[in-house]
Write an enzyme that holds these catalytic residues in place. Structure first.
Site, mmCIF file in Angstrom:
data_model
loop_
_atom_site.group_PDB
_atom_site.id
_atom_site.type_symbol
_atom_site.label_atom_id
_atom_site.label_comp_id
_atom_site.label_asym_id
_atom_site.label_seq_id
_atom_site.Cartn_x
_atom_site.Cartn_y
_atom_site.Cartn_z
ATOM 1 C CE LYS A 151 -3.296 2.598 2.926
ATOM 2 N NZ LYS A 151 -4.117 2.618 4.162
ATOM 3 C CG ASP A 165 -5.507 7.931 4.740
ATOM 4 O OD1 ASP A 165 -6.429 8.578 4.194
ATOM 5 O OD2 ASP A 165 -5.691 6.897 5.425
ATOM 6 C CG ASP A 206 -9.917 7.603 6.827
ATOM 7 O OD1 ASP A 206 -8.846 7.526 6.172
ATOM 8 O OD2 ASP A 206 -9.951 7.801 8.055
ATOM 9 C CD GLU A 218 -6.755 5.271 2.581
ATOM 10 O OE1 GLU A 218 -7.717 5.355 3.355
ATOM 11 O OE2 GLU A 218 -5.600 5.016 2.972
ATOM 12 N NE ARG A 276 -11.051 -1.101 3.937
ATOM 13 C CZ ARG A 276 -11.640 -1.286 5.105
ATOM 14 N NH1 ARG A 276 -12.797 -1.918 5.167
ATOM 15 N NH2 ARG A 276 -11.058 -0.889 6.222
ATOM 16 C CE LYS A 287 -6.595 8.691 8.198
ATOM 17 N NZ LYS A 287 -7.284 7.617 8.955
ATOM 18 C CG ASP A 340 -1.936 5.162 4.941
ATOM 19 O OD1 ASP A 340 -1.785 4.095 5.558
ATOM 20 O OD2 ASP A 340 -3.025 5.522 4.453
HETATM 21 N N1 BES Z 1 -4.281 4.427 6.964
HETATM 22 C C1 BES Z 1 -5.431 4.194 7.747
HETATM 23 C C2 BES Z 1 -5.192 3.164 8.840
HETATM 24 C C3 BES Z 1 -4.387 3.619 10.023
HETATM 25 C C4 BES Z 1 -4.952 4.384 11.020
HETATM 26 C C5 BES Z 1 -3.077 3.199 10.166
HETATM 27 C C6 BES Z 1 -4.209 4.749 12.128
HETATM 28 C C7 BES Z 1 -2.336 3.560 11.264
HETATM 29 C C8 BES Z 1 -2.911 4.331 12.246
HETATM 30 C C9 BES Z 1 -6.574 3.682 6.874
HETATM 31 O O1 BES Z 1 -6.604 4.173 5.593
HETATM 32 C C10 BES Z 1 -7.827 4.116 7.537
HETATM 33 O O2 BES Z 1 -8.068 5.284 7.592
HETATM 34 N N2 BES Z 1 -8.611 3.161 8.019
HETATM 35 C C11 BES Z 1 -9.831 3.460 8.692
HETATM 36 C C12 BES Z 1 -10.855 2.470 8.227
HETATM 37 C C13 BES Z 1 -12.259 2.789 8.685
HETATM 38 C C14 BES Z 1 -12.746 4.043 8.029
HETATM 39 C C15 BES Z 1 -13.139 1.619 8.348
HETATM 40 C C16 BES Z 1 -9.574 3.321 10.188
HETATM 41 O O3 BES Z 1 -8.845 2.413 10.592
HETATM 42 O O4 BES Z 1 -10.078 4.139 10.938
HETATM 43 ZN ZN ZN Z 2 -4.822 4.746 4.802
HETATM 44 MN MN MN Z 3 -7.673 6.022 5.475
#
Ligand code: BES
Ligand code: ZN
Ligand code: MN
Length: 495
Positions: free
Chosen positions: A265, A270, A347, A349, A351, A277, A288
């Site tokens: 990835k 992000d 968010d 994204e 996947r 966020k 990210d």
């Molecule tokens: N890059 C983030 C995941 C992440 C969050 C990694 C905090 C390290 C620390 C990912 O893209 C994301 O935002 N995931 C969301 C998914 C949710 C919206 C289902 C998350 O984990 O909040």
């Molecule tokens: Zn992300």
């Molecule tokens: Mn995200």
């Protein structure tokens, strides 16, 4: 940093510093005994005075001892003789390099493999190389006055007896892993305004230039359009930076051998997109792209060690930004696989870019595909900052990755990929939605990816908690380069 193995007596070793161990209660290791004899019992005198007790991870630096060729002698406490925990052994190794780095020695000869640091010689060499590299790493290259590079440049693993041939291989492989981790950390730490998708692709092209066996190709957005990558392209819509799909093909095995594909990835920032966020610690979303960086680090490592295996790196990379034309919650897109996705949260994204990269990966007729992603905050809650989250659609592959993690001390923990979780991704309007709710967030993210990987053997590593450290020690860790490289080494030697 340079590393080598050399046999010889400790008193005759010409070096900036010779390092020998002392056990609990002041008992000298064999190498320390030899030094003590040559130095007319200077070492036992210091021990008798109580300056060194042999307590694990304690150190004592001595200068210019008569009868000893090295400029300095470093005594290192090894604790109780015999098997030590990983944690204690690592503390001993850490303290050794901390003490060495506090001196002006340019090189050092370490007698720490004969009697181990409570571990076998291979383990000690691996961890010592990684520790030396970690302590030499500088993260402040963008300061107007960066800290100066480490003076310690050459580490000799010295042995009393003839070293076993296997140690040399371990040393070379670990040095390559350390270099790979350094690349991964450097790229990870770079801010989003420097480390863009274009920057990552330039680095992938540089690896092509540096290594004969690596061939890099970069696809542009118009190429992705032709391939039907509607899911990937939906993430980059709000960004001014062009997205890239990078592939690096390493041909170390014979032509007919199916490759192992690593998919990383590469979200270079992000923001969350329209599902923006919150502000606190949002800067950390520059990390990210650590999955992508770990693929680049691993590709460099295997090229450097000349591994006899075919490996392909696939890196989907873009930014996730809000804008007037950005993808909105509720939008429905068609992935390269033909499956449609209702984007309920922009968010989620990672996947969305991975699913198209995973579909694309089938074109390499892979033996195995492994994706690596900072995918879910939920993984940080589940496993903290110690273990990577691991999923696989084949038990044998899961076991092999868990074992590689143990061997490399870069451990993963398996979570279930059961069908029971799949209904959480059902959508009223499309084939699936891109989020499954708060419960089991790491698992539903993996279940989403599983819908795109049915054609081949596949594993997924969620590195959200392990790719970087927060707080005062903020910085990329270089993980899971050790796990991935160890897995590939194991696969190459099984052939
Ligand atoms: N890059 C983030 C995941 C992440 C969050 C990694 C905090 C390290 C620390 C990912 O893209 C994301 O935002 N995931 C969301 C998914 C949710 C919206 C289902 C998350 O984990 O909040
Ligand atoms: Zn992300
Ligand atoms: Mn995200």
């Amino acid at each position: 940093m340079e590393f080598s193995i050399k046999q010889g007596t400790p008193d005759s070793m010409k070096s900036g510093c010779v390092v020998v161990g002392v056990f609990d209660g002041g008992k000298l290791s064999k190498a320390a005994q030899a030094l003590d004899k040559a130095a007319k019992h200077a070492l036992s005198d210091f021990i008798a005075r109580g300056d060194m007790t042999g307590k694990a991870a304690s150190t004592l630096l001595l200068h210019k001892l008569n009868g000893i060729a090295a400029e300095r002698v470093l005594l290192v406490g090894l604790g109780k003789a015999g098997e030590l925990s990983n944690k204690t052994s690592l503390e001993i190794i850490g303290a050794t390099f901390k003490a060495l780095n506090a001196t002006a020695a340019k090189d050092a000869a370490l007698y720490i493999t004969d009697e181990g640091v409570g571990k076998n010689a291979n383990w000690v060499i691996k961890q010592a190389v990684l520790t030396a590299a970690e302590q030499a790493f500088r993260a402040d290259g963008l300061k107007s006055e960066p800290t100066k590079p480490a003076t310690l440049k050459h580490i000799v693993f010295a042995t009393l007896d003839k070293p076993i041939a296997e140690l040399k291989t371990t040393l070379e492989q670990t040095a390559a892993i350390a270099n790979g981790m350094e690349l991964t950390k450097t790229l990870g730490n770079l801010p989003g305004n420097i480390c863009t998708p274009t920057y990552l692709s330039a680095h992938a092209l540089a690896l092509d230039k540096a290594h004969k066996k690596i061939k890099t190709t970069v696809l542009e957005e118009k190429d992705m359009q032709k391939l039907g990558m509607g899911s990937f392209l939906s993430v980059t819509r709000g960004s001014e930076q062009p997205a890239k799909l990078i592939t690096l093909e390493y041909s170390g095995g014979d032509k007919k051998q199916k490759p192992i594909v690593l998919v990383g990835k590469g979200i270079t920032f992000d923001s969350g997109g329209i599902s923006l966020k919150p502000g606190a610690e949002m800067d950390e979303m520059k990390y990210d792209m650590c999955g992508a960086a770990s693929v680049l680090g691993t590709m460099q490592a295997i090229a450097e060690m000349g591994l006899k295996l075919n490996v392909v790196g696939v890196i989907p990379t873009c930014e996730n930004m809000p804008s007037g034309i950005a993808t909105k919650p509720g939008d429905i897109v068609t992935s390269m696989s033909g499956q449609t996705i209702e984007i309920l949260n922009t968010d989620a994204e990672g996947r969305l870019i991975l699913c198209d990269a995973l579909t694309y990966s089938a074109k390499f007729d892979p033996d195995t595909v492994i994706d690596i992603a900072t995918l879910t905050g939920a993984c940080v809650i589940a496993l903290g900052h110690v273990a990577h989250g691991l999923f696989a659609n084949e038990e044998k592959l899961a076991k092999e990755l868990l074992t590689a993690g143990e061997q490399a001390h870069d451990r993963a923990w398996q979570l279930p990929l059961w069908d029971d979780y799949q209904p959480l991704l059902d959508s009223n309007f499309a084939d699936m939605q891109n989020i499954g709710g708060r419960a089991g967030g790491t698992i539903t993210a993996a279940c989403f990816l599983a819908r795109f990987t049915k054609e081949y053997r596949w594993a997924h590593l969620d590195i959200a908690g392990t790719a970087w450290k927060s707080g005062k020690e903020k910085g990329a860790t270089g993980r899971p380069v050790p796990l991935l490289t160890q897995y590939l080494i194991n696969r190459a030697s099984a052939k």
